[in-house]
Design a protein around this motif. Sequence first.
Motif, short mmCIF file in Angstrom:
data_model
loop_
_atom_site.label_atom_id
_atom_site.label_comp_id
_atom_site.label_asym_id
_atom_site.label_seq_id
_atom_site.Cartn_x
_atom_site.Cartn_y
_atom_site.Cartn_z
N GLU A 1 -5.99 4.88 -1.80
CA GLU A 1 -6.43 3.80 -2.69
C GLU A 1 -6.26 2.45 -2.03
O GLU A 1 -5.53 2.30 -1.05
CB GLU A 1 -5.63 3.85 -4.00
N ALA A 2 -6.98 1.46 -2.56
CA ALA A 2 -6.99 0.12 -1.97
C ALA A 2 -5.59 -0.50 -1.98
O ALA A 2 -4.77 -0.19 -2.85
CB ALA A 2 -7.97 -0.77 -2.73
N THR A 3 -5.34 -1.31 -1.00
CA THR A 3 -4.08 -2.02 -0.96
C THR A 3 -3.98 -2.99 -2.12
O THR A 3 -4.98 -3.44 -2.68
CB THR A 3 -3.95 -2.79 0.36
N ARG A 4 -2.77 -3.33 -2.47
CA ARG A 4 -2.52 -4.24 -3.59
C ARG A 4 -2.13 -5.61 -3.04
O ARG A 4 -1.28 -5.70 -2.14
CB ARG A 4 -1.41 -3.68 -4.47
N ALA B 1 0.85 -1.19 0.00
CA ALA B 1 0.00 0.00 0.00
C ALA B 1 0.88 1.24 0.00
O ALA B 1 2.12 1.15 0.11
CB ALA B 1 -0.92 -0.01 1.22
N TYR C 1 -6.91 -0.47 8.33
CA TYR C 1 -8.25 -1.03 8.12
C TYR C 1 -9.09 -0.73 9.35
O TYR C 1 -8.81 -1.23 10.45
CB TYR C 1 -8.18 -2.54 7.89
N ASP D 1 -12.36 -5.59 -0.08
CA ASP D 1 -11.73 -4.30 0.18
C ASP D 1 -11.02 -4.26 1.53
O ASP D 1 -10.10 -3.48 1.73
CB ASP D 1 -12.78 -3.18 0.14
N SER D 2 -11.46 -5.10 2.46
CA SER D 2 -10.88 -5.12 3.79
C SER D 2 -10.27 -6.50 4.06
O SER D 2 -10.28 -7.38 3.20
CB SER D 2 -11.94 -4.80 4.84
#
Length: 761
Positions: free
Chosen positions: A72-75, A66, A545, A118-119
């Motif tokens: 933005e969302a983590t990868r 991240a 998160y 997403d989480s």
Amino acid sequence: MKKNFNFQFSVFKCLVFFFQFSAFSFQVAYSQVKFENPQINSEGRYLFTVSHQLGGTVSYKTLFMADAGKSEATRILTCFPERMEMLSGGAILQVRNRYGTARYSVADSTLSWIKREDSIPADAKAMLSQAVSPDGKWACYVKKTDAATGKLYLRNMSTLEEFLLNDKCDFDYDQVPAKWAGDGSVFVYEKAGNIYFGDPKAVQQKVQMEESFRKIGEGSINCVTWASSKYLIYINRDLVYKISSKELYTRGLYSQVVGVGIVIGRLPIPFDGRKDRFWVNSLINQIVTINSNSVISSYKVNGTASSYFTSVYSKPFKDIKGSPVNYDVFFCSDGSQILWVNLIGLNDGKLNSTVYRLSSELKELNRIENATRPLLSPDGRKIVFASQKVAYIYDLGTWLELGRLGGEKVYSYVWSNPSLLYIGGESTVREWRAEEKRFAKEGKMLFLSSARTAFWKPNAENVVCAQSAINKATFYDYDFFKNVWQASADDSRTSFEFMKKAEVDVYAVQNAHYRVYTGRTDNKLYDNALYIRDFAGMGKSYPVYENTVKATGERKKVSLIFDALDSAEGLTHILAVLASYDIKATFFLNGEFIRRYPQECKQIIESGHDCASMYFSVTDLTEKGYIIDEEFIRRGLARNEDEFYAATGRELSLMWHAPFYKANKAIKKAGEASGYRYIEAGRLALDTYTLEKAADGNKWYLGAKDLVKLYVDNAEPNMIIPVNVGLSDGTRRDFLYEKLSLLIGNFLDEGYEFTLVRNIK
């Protein structure tokens, strides 16, 4: 029956509340979701791993990346192969796990996520099966609507467009009620006790014929199988039909005139689609049936409609070393069959498989310990399976090994074509190709399944290196553009030194602007949480998160207990399901069961489960005429202890309940004086209610799937659910143990953890 259901349902809810034993449990060590190995570079990009070690699910570490300066969302950098499917004629490898669905493009060696969480989920739900067409263009799957039912859909795997086939069908974690023809042009599915066929293209173009004209006949999905792309075989009781795929529409329109197909013979034993299985070879001159999971029968198909098939072999299966869980049958070109039997050892409780050649006799070929389910190649000539961190390829006809691929535990595999396999392991996903007639000794690594840890290489801020999950001396470099990994450009010694230099601190790593670290959380579902400390301005710390720091209580617990009075009918299935979910349970054994089934008692204890007492005889201790005192109970419990020890060499746990759960205060007090804790769950033992008792009006009856729904809908923390191993008298249409996987999967989905009953108070 139906008009009294609401009243009985309300009574059940009260009983659930009453028998919770105060919603308190002993503190038990169990693994949760844990953040580890945070590493940040000078640009604010940071790495971390998340480990899930939850009972009933696959445990592994996933690597994330991240940016501390962006929202933005983590990868996700690794992709664990819980399930794999081949799509688009072998062009796409689909991988599914608890975080979502990713697809690997064979042409450009790129991995991309098409759906993801997403989480960080606290509870990993059980993975659902998909019936993917052989060409990889379509799939049938069931979307769960409640604990026991769902909706059957057809999905275009390219566009992801969905089409409803059945708005109410039985839900199952392990099976989809649909089967595809070999070329993917047509499929059959089960709906409301009937079998129908469908054309995926017609469904998509909304020109599919009305369903009443596509009916094949009565039965479950187990009553049909594709012999080839051209022919469907359908069994209705003792009659066996052959139906041409080209004639499906014609026969559907004129079924009242021409019937459902051509009768090719009769079975001497009527086929029950609920509990029997059958296989047919591509030439449709051989058929093998397994009746009641015990009787194996092999027949020659004569082609005469009015005659019975010629029996080649028909005997109950018996193996002195184990009891059968399930079977697979593969047809060889010489007319014999390969019979694969998965068993649970009687003396050691271990899962193992035995392979036989079936002709006029059953000849054992070899035994394999803790093997995965075999998968036939597209050309029907080879099978793949895995055991002891090795994947094997065997030639079906000769049963000779063609190759092996070792190095890591295998979780999934899928054929792309007869000479190409994809192997999903605990550390990597690999491509395995055939070289001439044999498979290569080494596979090609495509991407990482999991990583032990990862770090930013010194003097190369945007280069991520990961350490293998299974080999500390192996390192991989990450390709940011393709989302895959390759062997590190540096030797292992250099990579190891880089990793040690990057480990500033195991709990916190910082640059000029941020610090990333793991810290405590009030959320009991997580072992810790991941935080960012921003040095800009006033400075602040925040969780990566939000859901991981929201205050919650301990993970909800539920306990399964199994009552073995005097029948072992469901024991093998129960042990197999518990093993598949890695769940330990408590079995309450009556003396009659111990005397009848001493080997099965040892099988239970060697499988790692607790064994407790159900007294030494099948007796209603509350009946008039018995003089029950402390001495009577003490002697009965002591005798059960002695008989169990004689059978197993082990001691019973000091817990008990009376046969039929019929005990008064004096009986319970007498057991307590003997050092035993009484387990009360009798009012919830609903799978003991038989059709005969229901007909007398003394008991109300629910089928297995309705019982599952009832328990799940009324679930409470510290609930104890009793499951009968087998009935001694009376009849039921089905048994709760047959839906044990459904019951367990539902409770896992609801966030419950299974614990031994001794931990429930």
